[in-house]
Write a protein that holds these residues in place. Structure first.
Motif, PDB file in Angstrom:
ATOM      1  N   GLY A   7       0.801  -1.230   0.000  1.00 40.90           N
ATOM      2  CA  GLY A   7       0.000   0.000   0.000  1.00 40.90           C
ATOM      3  C   GLY A   7       0.822   1.261   0.000  1.00 40.90           C
ATOM      4  N   TYR A   8       2.102   1.139   0.377  1.00 42.05           N
ATOM      5  CA  TYR A   8       2.874   2.372   0.567  1.00 42.05           C
ATOM      6  C   TYR A   8       4.273   2.285  -0.036  1.00 42.05           C
ATOM      7  CZ  TYR A   8      -0.801   3.238   4.002  1.00 42.05           C
ATOM      8  OH  TYR A   8      -2.025   3.421   4.630  1.00 42.05           O
ATOM      9  N   GLY A   9       4.573   1.183  -0.706  1.00 41.22           N
ATOM     10  CA  GLY A   9       5.879   1.068  -1.363  1.00 41.22           C
ATOM     11  C   GLY A   9       7.036   0.803  -0.432  1.00 41.22           C
ATOM     12  N   TRP A  10       6.759   0.226   0.741  1.00 42.34           N
ATOM     13  CA  TRP A  10       7.862  -0.156   1.647  1.00 42.34           C
ATOM     14  C   TRP A  10       8.825  -1.046   0.869  1.00 42.34           C
ATOM     15  CZ3 TRP A  10       8.717   0.997   6.895  1.00 42.34           C
ATOM     16  CH2 TRP A  10       9.699   0.249   7.519  1.00 42.34           C
ATOM     17  N   PRO A  11      10.114  -0.833   0.913  1.00 40.24           N
ATOM     18  CA  PRO A  11      11.034  -1.619   0.081  1.00 40.24           C
ATOM     19  C   PRO A  11      10.905  -3.112   0.361  1.00 40.24           C
ATOM     20  CG  PRO A  11      12.235  -0.353   1.737  1.00 40.24           C
ATOM     21  CD  PRO A  11      10.825   0.129   1.773  1.00 40.24           C
ATOM     22  N   ARG A  12      10.583  -3.899  -0.665  1.00 38.44           N
ATOM     23  CA  ARG A  12      10.255  -5.313  -0.519  1.00 38.44           C
ATOM     24  C   ARG A  12      11.432  -6.085   0.083  1.00 38.44           C
ATOM     25  NH1 ARG A  12       6.029  -8.310  -2.472  1.00 38.44           N
ATOM     26  NH2 ARG A  12       6.485 -10.527  -2.726  1.00 38.44           N
ATOM     27  N   HIS A  13      12.673  -5.648  -0.203  1.00 37.05           N
ATOM     28  CA  HIS A  13      13.821  -6.392   0.339  1.00 37.05           C
ATOM     29  C   HIS A  13      14.023  -6.123   1.819  1.00 37.05           C
ATOM     30  CE1 HIS A  13      15.564  -2.493  -0.769  1.00 37.05           C
ATOM     31  NE2 HIS A  13      16.451  -2.718   0.187  1.00 37.05           N
ATOM     32  N   ARG A  14      13.109  -5.347   2.410  1.00 36.82           N
ATOM     33  CA  ARG A  14      13.077  -5.202   3.873  1.00 36.82           C
ATOM     34  C   ARG A  14      11.767  -5.760   4.427  1.00 36.82           C
ATOM     35  NH1 ARG A  14      17.107  -1.446   5.412  1.00 36.82           N
ATOM     36  NH2 ARG A  14      17.781   0.001   3.810  1.00 36.82           N
ATOM     37  N   SER A  15      11.017  -6.469   3.577  1.00 40.39           N
ATOM     38  CA  SER A  15       9.740  -7.117   3.889  1.00 40.39           C
ATOM     39  C   SER A  15       8.700  -6.071   4.298  1.00 40.39           C
ATOM     40  CB  SER A  15       9.887  -8.166   4.989  1.00 40.39           C
ATOM     41  OG  SER A  15       8.650  -8.826   5.176  1.00 40.39           O
ATOM     42  N   GLY A  16       8.583  -5.784   5.588  1.00 41.17           N
ATOM     43  CA  GLY A  16       7.649  -4.741   6.045  1.00 41.17           C
ATOM     44  C   GLY A  16       8.132  -4.240   7.391  1.00 41.17           C
ATOM     45  N   PRO A  17       7.466  -3.223   7.976  1.00 40.00           N
ATOM     46  CA  PRO A  17       7.957  -2.589   9.208  1.00 40.00           C
ATOM     47  C   PRO A  17       8.188  -3.560  10.366  1.00 40.00           C
ATOM     48  CG  PRO A  17       6.099  -1.350   8.326  1.00 40.00           C
ATOM     49  CD  PRO A  17       6.229  -2.584   7.492  1.00 40.00           C
ATOM     50  N   MET A  18       7.313  -4.544  10.517  1.00 40.32           N
ATOM     51  CA  MET A  18       7.422  -5.438  11.683  1.00 40.32           C
ATOM     52  C   MET A  18       8.572  -6.427  11.518  1.00 40.32           C
ATOM     53  SD  MET A  18       5.023  -3.797  12.890  1.00 40.32           S
ATOM     54  CE  MET A  18       4.326  -4.386  14.378  1.00 40.32           C
ATOM     55  N   PHE A  19       8.739  -6.966  10.331  1.00 38.88           N
ATOM     56  CA  PHE A  19       9.867  -7.887  10.100  1.00 38.88           C
ATOM     57  C   PHE A  19      11.182  -7.108  10.175  1.00 38.88           C
ATOM     58  CE2 PHE A  19      11.788 -11.759   8.623  1.00 38.88           C
ATOM     59  CZ  PHE A  19      12.916 -11.349   7.934  1.00 38.88           C
ATOM     60  N   TRP A  20      11.180  -5.927   9.561  1.00 42.23           N
ATOM     61  CA  TRP A  20      12.386  -5.074   9.559  1.00 42.23           C
ATOM     62  C   TRP A  20      12.777  -4.732  10.995  1.00 42.23           C
ATOM     63  CZ3 TRP A  20      12.202   0.346  10.931  1.00 42.23           C
ATOM     64  CH2 TRP A  20      13.431   0.989  10.826  1.00 42.23           C
ATOM     65  N   ALA A  21      11.771  -4.493  11.844  1.00 41.77           N
ATOM     66  CA  ALA A  21      12.075  -4.156  13.249  1.00 41.77           C
ATOM     67  C   ALA A  21      12.849  -5.292  13.904  1.00 41.77           C
ATOM     68  CB  ALA A  21      10.780  -3.884  14.008  1.00 41.77           C
ATOM     69  N   GLY A  22      12.474  -6.505  13.561  1.00 40.08           N
ATOM     70  CA  GLY A  22      13.201  -7.665  14.096  1.00 40.08           C
ATOM     71  C   GLY A  22      14.639  -7.683  13.608  1.00 40.08           C
ATOM     72  N   GLN A  23      14.858  -7.244  12.356  1.00 43.20           N
ATOM     73  CA  GLN A  23      16.235  -7.245  11.838  1.00 43.20           C
ATOM     74  C   GLN A  23      17.050  -6.120  12.477  1.00 43.20           C
ATOM     75  OE1 GLN A  23      15.764  -7.284   7.461  1.00 43.20           O
ATOM     76  NE2 GLN A  23      16.217  -9.495   7.531  1.00 43.20           N
ATOM     77  N   VAL A  24      16.375  -4.999  12.795  1.00 49.46           N
ATOM     78  CA  VAL A  24      17.088  -3.902  13.474  1.00 49.46           C
ATOM     79  C   VAL A  24      17.430  -4.338  14.898  1.00 49.46           C
ATOM     80  CG1 VAL A  24      16.796  -1.579  14.441  1.00 49.46           C
ATOM     81  CG2 VAL A  24      16.011  -2.081  12.110  1.00 49.46           C
ATOM     82  N   GLY A  25      16.473  -5.044  15.518  1.00 48.39           N
ATOM     83  CA  GLY A  25      16.628  -5.471  16.912  1.00 48.39           C
ATOM     84  C   GLY A  25      15.609  -4.732  17.777  1.00 48.39           C
TER      85      GLY A  25
END
Ligand code: T1G
Length: 679
Positions: A622-640
């Protein structure tokens, strides 16, 4: 997992692993054993490999990638097929994708149904073909055609594959593929190995492909690895080239981008499932759709149904507005046809299904009615009261509202069980996301029918509960609030937008505000200056449409930083008594991205979203979040999560007095579990 059958002297090996014949360990093991056995069975003259069910094979089992490989690895199976002393034929229907196509490339010949699709989509999940595809495909169809398929990940039709030498024979149809494959195989006397071929190419070809795709592959690891692997097919032996391919594959498969892309692949499919709903629930038939409002959204929404062959009655109150809406639909279709993506017949058929009218009562025979009127609760309640009186029993009544309460809208009818939200994203005929908003009283079959219909019209549906802004727009609120506060404190629109675009977003908060319109929700009183929005709007800076918003725009809508905006911000800051200070990119990330993660966690806590991965799907589609970062919640897990909670705490004062870190987010951080396994 493997069915074998002898048809005279032709040995047929069938892959059986529903729903897509993914090459899980038992399939690989069964295939290898069957090929080995066939070598010493004198009754076997030649071999056919086929897929059971809807397709040949969708490739490796993606769910296996997070665990160590269980031998035999796929390339061992493909090599054994190619080494067979007896001819091996792949009989392809539906799709042969990824490892599925690599199995077929190891075969000596390929026969396919005309509408079958052949592709190597590995790059789309952040890896590359790892079972010889980057070595055998160029040997069969040449480097340029192979690069195009492997770097884009797009499949080609079997008819095209036959033209370029990837398929040897086209079957008449799916029903006769089995027999035709056996008859074809009977005519073969000897193997013909792709691996025996060699392929050359001007090294400049590889630089050109990289340059031609530079914008699309910027920041991605897999595409350049694909190019490097294909290049190896022109400079190395098959064995060495495959070793190079496997080394590149190993370097990608456990990387953050591949993990994120695998996550969003499965997240999209999970989002289609509604917890607690029986799988076989009876759906309401939707033969005719009514759209209330022929504005930009109403017209765009109509196109989704028209393009899917579903008749649409579109209703307006004024003839001029109705005509304008129909003209917009026609213009959009003609623009798509001009790009070659639609034929004139398809445009004609779609427009032929559209019935424009001023007569509200014509909605009486619609099975689904979608209201796309002004974002005003009173207007929506009036409309739904009228719909309640006109719509036939059992009709689904949907609002395209992007923020307002479906429960309150439903309360204007005597049939709240038939009411829900269908929140399309602008442009509605393009954006894939559809938020399906369930009211407290929305009936299960209404929900299930809407989810199925969403997929039928090519949307990616995500269920949302009722709250202000549902999932996506609600997460925009803290981002926008902090972005504007950061402007007041001293950051510039271009600094904040750059943080977002370098992160991979298509545009930042202020570029997005200018596109959507700075004046959305503005009170229109130029003397009332209570916010930055008021200050800009009072100066006529309403965004791209007035060629001035947070940026100045030229005739081609190219944005440039505006000295006038800097002055408006300075003046507003002075009036507010705020002291200008330096703001770091890190603070911008925390206050505009981490706060979105926090809002997503609150949305999970409140049960608005069914699962964290649904929130990811909303942002990816819906907002063009970069697909190679999946989405905000998965990315948050990768950030920590621990880091995110700590940083939100560090900037709590700047974020705002009523800011609180989500309890669920804190719990996941403390217990070191990802948000989609929140305790
Ligand atoms: N592995 C595991 N599960 C898969 C799968 C796969 N490859 N493909 C689909 N599924 C699941 C999917 O999650 C869903 O599960 C169900 O099957 C139906 O899928 C060595 C390393 C084939 C076009 O990238 O593009 O080979 O939700 O809903 O709409 O070089 O599936 O029912 O529980 O998508 O009809 C490369 C991915 C793998 C193809 C069918 N292959 N799949 O679409 O059904 S890597 C791909 C698709 C590889 C080798 C490399 C589509 C489809 P559930 P679906 P569909």
């Amino acid at each position: 997992m493997i069915k074998n059958q002898l048809h005279g002297d032709i040995f047929e090996i069938v892959m059986v692993n529903p729903p897509v014949n993914a090459l899980a360990y038992p399939v690989r093991q069964g295939l290898l054993q069957a090929i080995i056995d066939a070598q010493t069975d004198d009754a076997v003259k030649a071999i056919v490999i086929r897929g059971d069910g809807q397709l040949f094979c969708a490739g490796a089992d993606i769910t296996e990638f997070d665990a160590p490989v269980v031998e035999p690895d796929l390339h061992v199976v493909v090599d054994a097929i190619e080494a067979s002393a007896k001819p091996v034929v792949a009989a392809i229907h539906g799709s042969a994708l990824g490892g599925g196509l690599e199995i077929a490339l190891g075969c000596h010949y390929r026969i396919a149904t005309p509408d079958a699709k052949l592709g190597l989509p590995e790059v789309l999940i952040g890896i590359l073909p790892g079972a010889g595809g980057t070595q055998r495909l160029p040997r069969l169809i040449g480097v340029e055609a192979a690069l195009d398929m492997i770097v884009s990940g797009s499949p080609i039709a079997a008819r095209r594959a036959a033209e370029i030498g990837l398929v040897d024979r086209l079957a008449s149809n799916e029903g006769s593929l089995g027999e035709e494959a056996i008859a074809f195989t009977r005519t073969l006397d000897a193997p013909r190995r792709a691996g025996d071929l060699s392929v050359e190419a001007d090294p400049a070809v590889f630089e050109k492909v990289a340059a031609d795709n530079a914008r699309k592959i910027k920041g991605l690891d897999a595409p350049s690895a694909c190019i490097e692997a294909v290049k190896a097919s022109t400079t190395m032996s098959l064995a060495d080239g495959q070793a190079k391919e496997r080394a590149l594959f190993a370097g990608l498969v456990s990387g953050e981008q591949a993990k994120a892309l695998r996550h969003i692949f499965f997240a999209e499919r999970s989002a289609a499932k509604i917890d607690g709903l029986p799988k076989d629930i009876a759906l309401r038939p939707i033969a005719k759709v009514g759209i209330l409002g022929a504005g930009t959204m109403g017209g765009g929404i109509s196109m989704n149904f028209l393009s899917a062959g579903i008749p649409v009655t579109i209703v307006e109150m004024q003839q001029e507005a109705l005509d304008r809406g129909v003209r917009l639909v026609r213009k959009n279709y003609e623009a798509t046809a001009a790009k070659g993506r639609l034929t004139t017949d398809q445009v004609k058929n779609a427009l032929g299904l559209l019935t424009p009218t001023l007569d509200f009562d014509t909605l009486a025979d619609c099975d689904l009615i979608i209201e796309a009127a002004y974002e005003n609760m009173e207007i929506k309640k009036e409309i739904f009261a009228r719909l309640d009186a006109v719509a036939k029993p059992g009709a689904i009544l949907a609002s395209n509202t992007s923020y307002l309460s479906i429960d309150e809208i439903a309360s204007a009818t005597k049939r709240p069980q038939d009411v829900l939200g269908l929140h399309f994203f602008s442009p509605a005929n393009v954006m894939k996301l559809l938020e399906v908003v369930r009211g407290a009283k929305t009936a299960p079959d209404v929900l299930a029918t809407s989810m199925q219909l969403a997929r039928k019209i090519g949307k990616v549906p995500v269920v949302s509960g009722v709250c202000y802004g549902f999932i996506g727009n609600r997460m925009l609120i803290p981002r926008q609030k902090n972005a504007e506060a950061l402007l007041l404190e001293g950051a510039t629109p271009e600094q904040i937008d750059r943080v977002h675009t370098s992160f991979g977003m298509p545009m930042g908060p202020f570029q997005m505000a200018d596109l959507a319109g700075v004046d959305i929700g503005w009170h229109r009183d130029t003397d009332r200056i209570e916010s930055l929005q008021d200050a800009l709007c009072a100066e006529g800076r309403w965004g791209q449409k007035t060629k001035a918003g947070f940026y100045d725009y030229d005739d081609k809508r190219k944005p440039t930083p505006s000295a006038a905006v800097a002055k408006i911000i300075d003046d507003f800051r002075a009036r507010k008594g705020v002291t200008k200070r330096e703001t770091s990119d890190e603070e911008i990330v925390v206050r505009t991205l981490y706060t979105m993660v926090n809002e997503g966690a609150l949305i999970l806590e409140e049960g608005i979203a069914q699962r964290a991965s649904d929130v990811d799907v909303v942002w990816a589609y819906g907002y063009g979040w970069p697909r190679h970062r999946s989405g905000p919640m998965f990315w948050a897990g990768q950030v920590g999560l621990t880091k995110i909670v700590a940083d939100l705490g560090r900037y709590a004062a700047q974020i705002g007095s009523n800011f609180a870190v989500s309890a669920l987010l804190k719990r996941c951080a403390e217990q070191r579990v990802p948000l989609d396994r929140a305790p």
